[in-house]
Write an enzyme that holds these catalytic residues in place. Structure first.
Site, PDB file in Angstrom:
ATOM      1  N   ASP A 563       0.858  -1.184   0.000  1.00 50.81           N
ATOM      2  CA  ASP A 563       0.000   0.000   0.000  1.00 50.81           C
ATOM      3  C   ASP A 563       0.898   1.238   0.000  1.00 50.81           C
ATOM      4  OD1 ASP A 563      -2.921   1.088   0.663  1.00 50.81           O
ATOM      5  OD2 ASP A 563      -1.483   2.235   1.828  1.00 50.81           O
ATOM      6  N   ASN A 571      -2.792  12.995  -2.717  1.00 49.76           N
ATOM      7  CA  ASN A 571      -3.873  13.506  -3.568  1.00 49.76           C
ATOM      8  C   ASN A 571      -4.338  14.867  -3.088  1.00 49.76           C
ATOM      9  OD1 ASN A 571      -4.047  11.501  -5.495  1.00 49.76           O
ATOM     10  ND2 ASN A 571      -5.500  10.266  -4.328  1.00 49.76           N
ATOM     11  N   ASP A 580      -2.475   9.880  -9.654  1.00 51.42           N
ATOM     12  CA  ASP A 580      -2.508   8.849 -10.696  1.00 51.42           C
ATOM     13  C   ASP A 580      -1.107   8.597 -11.254  1.00 51.42           C
ATOM     14  OD1 ASP A 580      -5.755   9.794 -12.094  1.00 51.42           O
ATOM     15  OD2 ASP A 580      -5.195   8.613 -10.321  1.00 51.42           O
ATOM     16  N   GLU A 606      -4.778   2.490  -4.023  1.00 51.62           N
ATOM     17  CA  GLU A 606      -3.331   2.611  -3.978  1.00 51.62           C
ATOM     18  C   GLU A 606      -2.661   1.314  -3.565  1.00 51.62           C
ATOM     19  OE1 GLU A 606      -4.841   4.273  -0.017  1.00 51.62           O
ATOM     20  OE2 GLU A 606      -5.490   4.095  -2.078  1.00 51.62           O
TER      21      GLU A 606
END
Length: 689
Positions: A563, A571, A580, A606
């Site tokens: 992760d 973000n 992204d 993620e």
């Protein structure tokens, strides 16, 4: 008088004794006889003895006279001294009486003083006890005051700080000596001044308590939120002598609540605008939330479905669906690529669906999440492709030419009935076999040559030659990775030329469309659209297949789940496009490290997953570390990117795919808890032991 008489008698006794002794001696001397000189000497000795005794007696008498005289003088002196002593005694007795009275009076005073002293000692002891109690209470209050987990300060009626505990120093970043005797409004500058002034006024003038929350703005100090409570401090009489202020740092709670609210808002926005139909249910299959697409796809606009049972909203749901829901409530994930769903109104749609459990923070299953996609249009397109294929097949079966389609390995994919009759073979026994097994050598050589030429030139190749007294024309068309072979009697060529060419062009277009559609569908089913690596569904199929091989004695299977650390904040700070880009970069890092026979896939969000084949515990852990360092050392433009890894290995342990994934997930969660950017093996966890 008695003593005097006794002295006379004693002297007379002495003289008499002397005379008696002298007479006795003389008589003894005469009686004994002997010479005259001897008798005379004896008489003389007796007389001398008497004289001596008499002399001694005379001397004694003289001495006694002197003694009496001296005694008389002494007695006179004693009598005088006795009289003087009596007078002194009388004087002393008088003084003694006075002293006795004074002593009695002093004794009375002493008793009173003793009583007073006892009272003073008791009072002193009570005072010492009270002082000790006050000191103990003061120390205890000071200890409790400084040990409170809430910042506390007291202030007088002038609004000046009087006491200041340790927690307040930590929150305010101000030592006690810097705050004492300074105005409260000055010490707490940066907190809403109007609210603070109103709270002080309520406490000091009205005697009321006030509570408010505010942001504490200070230069050079990170954002801080506090909860402030101000209440009056009174004496026993009720008089207000100051106030107490309690300050609680609520920064974490406030920011967390804001973050939760933001996450909730994002979740709601996602649910409203998700491209797929998504609904989340509790354990009783009651709606918790549904996306806008869900409401649209199932004609539920304008209905309030939250809290209602899914089976009440859709009474047409069959028992198999209910069984699927129960399986998911027990931890299973169930998917279907395409299934027909019939509605009560007689209509139907084709859906692709997935049902999986969702978990509460405690790890217990809280309900299920259902994701569906209306693939009715795709199904219609597939039906059109199938129909077109059937039409082409019908055409190919209806023509007089022989036709067969072979792949790059020379295996017959399709053969029409005309070709079967010409070659003398059956359709069912020919398809799937190599061309060399059903075709005579005289035909095989030219056909193989034409296929090779067509593939190299990527264009149609034709050849005419004689076979068994008949002239045949062969035409070979490259088709994907194989070839389409037509042959017929040359006599009919002119008649059928135009017709066959048209059919060939149409068939070629249909084959290309079919291949493109198949490629597109395959890509959609197995590839993640953002990162270009395999998707979650392909990972599940790959894991289940290799676990089954492992249980049957094949190589071991490892799941490495990772992760991206703090991806949400990435973000939030740089935007979703930058996020992204990070996911694409992480996928590239993983694919640089991991190669066949291992698999890299995007697990979701993620999270990424690697299925390693044939590695033991140490090798799987080392592979995870290599991936972690590859990510950590990557060239990230915004800020460093790290990831947390969890490793679970199945050495023919009989574990199911979901169990192995859950073990890797628990290990990954431990990596998160222990600081992120690290790898944890499931065998290190307490539950593994």
């Amino acid at each position: 008088m008695v003593q005097k008489n006794w002295a006379v008698i004693r002297r007379a006794g002495v003289v008499t004794t002397a005379l008696v002794m002298s007479v006795a001696l003389v008589a003894l001397a005469v009686e004994v006889g002997g010479p005259a000189w001897l008798v005379a000497s004896r008489v003389a000795m007796a007389i001398c003895s008497v004289l001596v005794i008499v002399a001694v007696t005379v001397v004694d008498l003289e001495m006694r006279k002197r003694q009496k005289k001296v005694q008389a003088e002494l007695e006179e002196q004693v009598a005088g001294q006795t009289r003087a002593l009596k007078e002194a005694v009388q004087q002393l007795e008088g003084l003694n009486s006075e002293q006795t009275a004074q002593a009695e009076e002093l004794e009375h005073y002493a008793d009173q003083l003793q009583v007073r002293q006892d009272e003073l000692e008791r009072a002193l002891a009570d005072a010492e006890i009270q002082t000790s109690l006050y000191a103990h209470a003061s120390k205890r209050f000071e200890s409790l005051f400084n040990g409170l987990p809430v910042g506390c300060a007291t202030f007088n009626t002038e609004g000046e700080v009087m006491e200041w505990n340790t927690t307040m120093s930590t929150i305010a970043r101000c030592a006690a000596h810097e705050a004492l005797l300074r105005p409260v409004l000055h010490v707490f500058r940066g907190v809403d001044e109007a609210l603070m002034a109103q709270a002080l006024d309520n406490a000091l003038t009205q005697g009321n308590a006030t509570t408010f929350e505010a942001e504490w703005v200070r230069e050079g100090v990170e954002q801080t939120f506090v909860n402030v409570k101000v209440f009056p401090m009174r004496q026993k009489s009720g008089e207000i002598v100051g106030g107490i202020m309690c300050l609680h740092d609520t920064t974490t709670a406030t920011l967390s609540s804001r973050e939760v609210a933001m996450s909730e808002a994002k979740f709601r926005a996602f649910m409203q605008h998700a491209p797929a139909a998504v609904a989340i249910f509790d354990r009783d299959i009651r709606y918790l939330v549904a996306s806008k697409r869900w409401m649209t796809d199932y004609n539920l606009e304008g209905q309030e479905i939250v809290g209602r049972s899914h089976y009440d909203v859709f009474p047409e749901i069959a028992e198999p669906w209910r069984e699927i829901h129960q399986r998911c409530l027990h931890g299973e994930c169930v998917t279907s690529d395409e299934e027909r769903f019939d509605r009560l109104d007689g209509s139907h749609i084709w859906i692709k669906w997935e049902v999986r459990p969702w978990f509460e923070p405690s790890g217990e299953i809280g309900g299920i999440a259902m994701m569906t996609e209306d693939v009715t249009d795709r199904r219609a397109a597939m039906d059109e492709v199938v129909e077109a294929h059937e039409q082409v097949t019908s055409i190919l079966e209806s023509i007089n030419d022989g036709f067969l389609s072979v792949d790059a390995d020379g295996v017959v994919v399709y053969i029409n009935q005309t070709a079967c009759l010409f070659l003398g073979v059956g359709k069912a026994t020919s398809e799937g076999k190599r061309l060399s097994e059903i075709c005579p050598r005289e035909l095989l050589l030219p056909i193989n040559a034409l296929c090779k030429q067509a593939t190299q030139a990527n264009d149609k190749q034709s050849l005419e030659f004689e076979f068994n007294g008949s002239w045949l024309e062969f035409r070979v068309y490259p088709s994907g990775k194989g070839s389409s072979v037509f042959f017929k009697d040359i006599t009919d060529r002119m008649k059928m030329q135009m017709h066959v060419d048209a059919l060939l062009l149409k068939m070629n277009d249909v084959n290309l469309q079919l291949e493109a559609a198949n490629c597109h569908l395959s890509s959609l089913a197995t590839t993640d659209g953002l990162t270009g690596i395999h998707n979650h569904r392909y990972f599940q199929d790959f894991l289940a297949e290799h676990l089954a091989k492992g249980h049957a004695g094949g190589p071991s299977v490892s799941v490495i789940l990772m992760d991206v650390d703090k991806f949400k904040s990435f973000n939030d700070d740089f935007g979703h496009q930058a996020g992204d880009a990070v996911l694409v970069g992480v996928a590239a890092c993983l694919t640089r490290v991991v190669s066949s026979p291992h698999l890299v896939a995007r697990y979701g969000g993620e999270e990424f997953v690697v299925v390693a084949i044939g590695l033991d515990d140490a090798e799987a852990f080392q592979l995870a570390e290599i991936m972690r360092m590859e990510i950590e050392g990557g060239d990230w433009p915004q800020r460093p990117v790290t990831a947390s890894f969890g490793v679970a290995v199945c050495n023919d342990c009989g574990a199911k795919p979901q169990e192995l994934v859950e073990r890797a997930d628990r290990a990954m969660y431990r990596s998160k808890v222990e600081g992120r950017n690290r790898t944890t093996a499931y065998t290190e966890l307490p539950e593994a032991a």
